[in-house]
Design a protein around this motif. Structure first.
Motif, PDB file in Angstrom:
ATOM      1  N   GLN A  51       0.827  -1.217   0.000  1.00 11.26           N
ATOM      2  CA  GLN A  51       0.000   0.000   0.000  1.00 11.26           C
ATOM      3  C   GLN A  51       0.854   1.257   0.000  1.00 11.26           C
ATOM      4  OE1 GLN A  51      -2.392  -0.528   3.492  1.00 11.26           O
ATOM      5  NE2 GLN A  51      -4.223  -1.029   2.312  1.00 11.26           N
ATOM      6  N   MET A  52       1.955   1.215   0.728  1.00 14.03           N
ATOM      7  CA  MET A  52       2.711   2.450   0.984  1.00 14.03           C
ATOM      8  C   MET A  52       3.868   2.713   0.028  1.00 14.03           C
ATOM      9  SD  MET A  52       1.030   3.915   3.168  1.00 14.03           S
ATOM     10  CE  MET A  52       2.102   5.346   3.294  1.00 14.03           C
ATOM     11  N   ILE A  53       4.316   1.700  -0.706  1.00 16.64           N
ATOM     12  CA  ILE A  53       5.577   1.859  -1.441  1.00 16.64           C
ATOM     13  C   ILE A  53       5.523   3.013  -2.451  1.00 16.64           C
ATOM     14  CG2 ILE A  53       5.093   0.003  -3.154  1.00 16.64           C
ATOM     15  CD1 ILE A  53       8.489   0.157  -1.803  1.00 16.64           C
ATOM     16  N   ILE A  54       4.406   3.128  -3.189  1.00 21.11           N
ATOM     17  CA  ILE A  54       4.358   4.201  -4.198  1.00 21.11           C
ATOM     18  C   ILE A  54       4.285   5.587  -3.530  1.00 21.11           C
ATOM     19  CG2 ILE A  54       2.972   5.201  -6.068  1.00 21.11           C
ATOM     20  CD1 ILE A  54       2.571   2.365  -7.118  1.00 21.11           C
ATOM     21  N   PRO A  55       3.354   5.809  -2.578  1.00 23.40           N
ATOM     22  CA  PRO A  55       3.341   7.135  -1.935  1.00 23.40           C
ATOM     23  C   PRO A  55       4.669   7.505  -1.261  1.00 23.40           C
ATOM     24  CG  PRO A  55       1.542   5.735  -1.088  1.00 23.40           C
ATOM     25  CD  PRO A  55       2.215   4.969  -2.163  1.00 23.40           C
ATOM     26  N   VAL A  56       5.328   6.516  -0.636  1.00 25.91           N
ATOM     27  CA  VAL A  56       6.591   6.826   0.069  1.00 25.91           C
ATOM     28  C   VAL A  56       7.694   7.201  -0.931  1.00 25.91           C
ATOM     29  CG1 VAL A  56       8.457   5.763   1.411  1.00 25.91           C
ATOM     30  CG2 VAL A  56       6.099   5.564   2.193  1.00 25.91           C
ATOM     31  N   VAL A  57       7.789   6.460  -2.030  1.00 24.43           N
ATOM     32  CA  VAL A  57       8.819   6.774  -3.034  1.00 24.43           C
ATOM     33  C   VAL A  57       8.531   8.133  -3.680  1.00 24.43           C
ATOM     34  CG1 VAL A  57       9.753   6.091  -5.286  1.00 24.43           C
ATOM     35  CG2 VAL A  57       9.526   4.394  -3.466  1.00 24.43           C
ATOM     36  N   ARG A  58       7.248   8.382  -3.993  1.00 23.79           N
ATOM     37  CA  ARG A  58       6.861   9.683  -4.586  1.00 23.79           C
ATOM     38  C   ARG A  58       7.280  10.828  -3.675  1.00 23.79           C
ATOM     39  NH1 ARG A  58       1.453   8.315  -7.056  1.00 23.79           N
ATOM     40  NH2 ARG A  58       2.047   8.036  -9.235  1.00 23.79           N
ATOM     41  N   ARG A  59       6.983  10.640  -2.372  1.00 18.82           N
ATOM     42  CA  ARG A  59       7.279  11.684  -1.399  1.00 18.82           C
ATOM     43  C   ARG A  59       8.792  11.918  -1.283  1.00 18.82           C
ATOM     44  NH1 ARG A  59       5.155  13.828   3.484  1.00 18.82           N
ATOM     45  NH2 ARG A  59       6.635  15.513   3.876  1.00 18.82           N
ATOM     46  N   ALA A  60       9.555  10.818  -1.332  1.00 21.48           N
ATOM     47  CA  ALA A  60      11.025  10.951  -1.235  1.00 21.48           C
ATOM     48  C   ALA A  60      11.564  11.746  -2.431  1.00 21.48           C
ATOM     49  CB  ALA A  60      11.675   9.573  -1.164  1.00 21.48           C
ATOM     50  N   LEU A  61      11.004  11.504  -3.610  1.00 23.96           N
ATOM     51  CA  LEU A  61      11.441  12.238  -4.808  1.00 23.96           C
ATOM     52  C   LEU A  61      11.049  13.710  -4.696  1.00 23.96           C
ATOM     53  CD1 LEU A  61      10.400   9.563  -7.472  1.00 23.96           C
ATOM     54  CD2 LEU A  61      12.756  10.211  -6.902  1.00 23.96           C
ATOM     55  N   THR A  62       9.806  13.957  -4.252  1.00 21.75           N
ATOM     56  CA  THR A  62       9.334  15.343  -4.116  1.00 21.75           C
ATOM     57  C   THR A  62      10.171  16.100  -3.089  1.00 21.75           C
ATOM     58  OG1 THR A  62       7.125  14.495  -4.524  1.00 21.75           O
ATOM     59  CG2 THR A  62       7.252  16.743  -3.699  1.00 21.75           C
ATOM     60  N   ASP A  63      10.372  15.479  -1.927  1.00 14.98           N
ATOM     61  CA  ASP A  63      11.165  16.137  -0.873  1.00 14.98           C
ATOM     62  C   ASP A  63      12.571  16.469  -1.372  1.00 14.98           C
ATOM     63  OD1 ASP A  63       9.020  15.819   0.765  1.00 14.98           O
ATOM     64  OD2 ASP A  63      10.012  14.556   2.265  1.00 14.98           O
ATOM     65  N   ALA A  64      13.094  15.590  -2.218  1.00 18.18           N
ATOM     66  CA  ALA A  64      14.460  15.802  -2.727  1.00 18.18           C
ATOM     67  C   ALA A  64      14.481  16.806  -3.878  1.00 18.18           C
ATOM     68  CB  ALA A  64      15.046  14.473  -3.186  1.00 18.18           C
ATOM     69  N   GLY A  65      13.302  17.114  -4.412  1.00 15.61           N
ATOM     70  CA  GLY A  65      13.229  18.052  -5.531  1.00 15.61           C
ATOM     71  C   GLY A  65      13.756  17.456  -6.828  1.00 15.61           C
ATOM     72  N   VAL A  66      13.574  16.149  -6.996  1.00 17.75           N
ATOM     73  CA  VAL A  66      14.050  15.498  -8.225  1.00 17.75           C
ATOM     74  C   VAL A  66      12.910  14.653  -8.807  1.00 17.75           C
ATOM     75  CG1 VAL A  66      16.433  15.371  -7.369  1.00 17.75           C
ATOM     76  CG2 VAL A  66      14.909  13.402  -7.047  1.00 17.75           C
ATOM     77  N   SER A  67      13.082  14.230 -10.036  1.00 17.88           N
ATOM     78  CA  SER A  67      12.073  13.334 -10.601  1.00 17.88           C
ATOM     79  C   SER A  67      12.725  11.981 -10.898  1.00 17.88           C
ATOM     80  CB  SER A  67      11.449  13.937 -11.854  1.00 17.88           C
ATOM     81  OG  SER A  67      12.380  13.848 -12.899  1.00 17.88           O
ATOM     82  N   LEU A  68      11.888  11.002 -11.144  1.00 20.18           N
ATOM     83  CA  LEU A  68      12.378   9.636 -11.335  1.00 20.18           C
ATOM     84  C   LEU A  68      13.407   9.552 -12.465  1.00 20.18           C
ATOM     85  CD1 LEU A  68      11.869   7.081  -9.860  1.00 20.18           C
ATOM     86  CD2 LEU A  68       9.848   6.676 -11.247  1.00 20.18           C
ATOM     87  N   THR A  69      13.204  10.366 -13.490  1.00 19.40           N
ATOM     88  CA  THR A  69      14.118  10.294 -14.642  1.00 19.40           C
ATOM     89  C   THR A  69      15.514  10.840 -14.301  1.00 19.40           C
ATOM     90  OG1 THR A  69      13.104  12.341 -15.360  1.00 19.40           O
ATOM     91  CG2 THR A  69      12.369  10.325 -16.465  1.00 19.40           C
TER      92      THR A  69
END
Ligand code: KG4
Ligand code: ZN
Length: 332
Positions: A51-69
């Protein structure tokens, strides 16, 4: 190098982004579903990670100011841990690495705890000694280099954190028990109840905590027991810390190390921190205990070890499964 790290070995879903040596984000979602059972239920842990893996990874990327690419490599906890829980993180990380065509570095969770001290300071000198104390493991490791660990001793039965959790359960303090015992102990007298200190004087670096748990059980269940919860917690904590600290310092002196790292969930314990600091100061040994967010399970430590491995020229293995137990002989 911009690395995304993922940790799902037990009951925290965590993701972290690091650029070089800098932690840009470290998102930790702790599963609350287990509290009612007094311990982690593996099947529920795996479902909660899903349940949590996608929201947690999204949040980590947002907090870091980067995108997956932007991500140049992915790190993931490969072992030890609960199988179902690990599989969620491993498969998610594999899929991301494949679709983005970036390397995937599998990381041993315990090795990541050992190196978590580097998140606080980068000049820890090899060889250094690590005391890893968590809910599942208690061990003293001599770290010769990033390529070589030597296991000096480990627990013969329960882990230190497990003992804290079990005593807390006997006292009705809820789960996880370590923080509750720590809090109550601050108001108690550590000299009230006498606990055995198994193996403390043996000339080895092994531990045994199950007898202490039985001792706590006998004391608490005794009809004539008049000890307060505070005094039981203070006495139990003091005995555990004395054992951990005595053996760790003895190993440090035997192997003549100048740096000690104390890591894993139990390193959050206030008495362990204070006692180790006092003993290390007296011997001019430098003690590193990571901040709380890096002590309990977190993805920053996974990302950090991957970064250190890449920096040392270590190439990720072809598959996650083949990679995992080269350094530490543990599989839960
Ligand atoms: O490293 P960790 O988060 O998870 C594992 O890999 O096991 O460690 C969790 C353990 C639990 O047993 C918890 O009770 C213990 O760390 N713990 C503590 C404290 N905070 C967490 N034990 C003693 N004192 C604390 N303040
Ligand atoms: Zn851990």
């Amino acid at each position: 190098m911009l690395i995304l790290g993922i940790e799902t070995s037990c009951d925290e879903t965590s993701a972290s982004v690091m650029r070089g040596e800098d932690v840009l984000s470290n998102v930790i979602s702790s599963q609350e579903v287990h509290a009612q059972f007094g311990g982690v239920v593996p099947e529920l842990a795996a479902r909660a990670h899903l349940q949590m893996i996608i929201p947690v990874v999204r949040r980590a990327l947002t907090d870091a100011g980067v995108s997956l690419t932007d991500i140049e490599a992915i790190a993931v906890t490969a072992e030890p841990g609960l199988h179902g829980a690990l599989l969620v993180g491993e498969n998610f990380a594999k899929a991301l690495a494949m679709t983005h065509n970036v390397p995937l570095m599998p990381i041993n969770h315990l090795e990541a705890h050992i190196y978590s001290g580097f998140l606080e300071r980068r000049d820890i000198a090899f060889p250094f000694l690590a005391l890893v104390v968590s809910g599942g493991h208690t061990m003293i490791v001599l770290v010769h280099s990033i390529h070589q660990l030597q296991l000096l001793g480990t627990t013969q039965d329960d882990a230190a954190g497990e003992a804290f959790d079990k005593v807390a359960k006997l006292l009705g303090l809820g789960y996880p028990g370590g923080p509750a015992v720590d809090r109550l102990a601050a108001k108690g007298n550590p000299k009230t109840v006498v606990f055995p200190k198994p193996l403390m004087h043996e000339d080895n670096f092994d531990f045994s905590f199950s007898g202490m748990k039985t001792s706590a059980l006998n004391i608490i269940r005794k009809p004539s027991n008049t000890f307060s919860k505070e005094d039981i917690c203070a006495s139990f904590q003091s005995a555990v810390v004395q054992i951990l600290a005595t053996k760790t310092i003895r190993a440090a002196q035997r192997y003549n190390v100048r740096d000690i790292v104390v890591a894993g969930g139990v390193s959050a314990n206030s008495h362990l921190r204070a006692d180790m600091l006092r003993r290390c100061d007296a011997l001019h040994i430098r003690l590193t205990v990571p901040r709380l967010a890096y002590c309990t399970d977190n993805a920053a430590m996974i990302t950090n070890l991957a970064a250190m491995k890449f920096a040392a020229g270590i190439v990720p293995p072809a598959t996650v499964a083949s990679a995992t137990s080269t350094l530490l002989p543990f599989r839960v």
